[in-house]
Write a protein that holds these residues in place. Structure first.
Motif: not given
Length: 159
Positions: A53-58
């Motif tokens: 999921k892209s939300t794991f990126l800061s």
């Protein structure tokens, strides 16, 4: 292609350190959530890949690389190393692919190349639904050295 070495908008030393730390921490932590990196050996090449999921990126990393963060957005990250050389350098490749869901709806993957700090990463974004299992179909070509394809499955959940 986004070349970090040529871009003046990034402070390479600080950004690369943050990215390397993020990658190190994410590889350690993501395995706890089923997002562990996977790898595949094809001849003299080691292919590292993962979908998450892209939300794991800061927010900072996502902004620097123009990656959308969202509950229904995922990313696939691929890197290829030449294991025939002692230092296992990354190689440049042409990567294409698509993802399919259980009803065979095809979602094209558009990979962009990110370079910096001696590394080469290929990133593609895709949309997903809650509890959706996607099968990723990836094709990799690099000059006359590497011509392979593989697939893997990943299920995405929302919290």
């Amino acid at each position: 292609m986004l070349n970090l070495n040529e871009s003046k908008s990034y402070c390479l030393g600080e950004s690369m350190l943050k990215i390397k730390l993020w990658l190190l921490l994410s590889m350690s932590c993501l395995s706890l959530f089923g997002y562990a990196e996977q790898k595949k050996q094809v001849g003299n090449f080691e292919i590292h890949y993962m979908a998450l999921k892209s939300t794991f990126l800061s927010q900072e990393v996502a902004q620097n690389y123009k990656i959308d963060r969202g509950q229904y957005t995922g990313i696939i990250n691929i890197s290829i190393l030449d294991t025939s050389q002692r230092s296992h350098p990354p190689i440049h490749a042409k990567i294409t692919g698509y993802a399919t869901n259980l009803i065979k709806h095809k979602k094209p993957l558009k990979f962009k190349e990110l370079r910096g700090g001696g590394a080469i990463y290929y990133i593609a974004q895709f949309s997903h639904e809650h509890e959706e299992m996607l099968t990723f179909h990836v094709q990799i070509k690099s000059q006359n050295k590497l011509d392979t394809e593989f697939k893997f499955d990943k299920t995405f959940y929302h919290h």
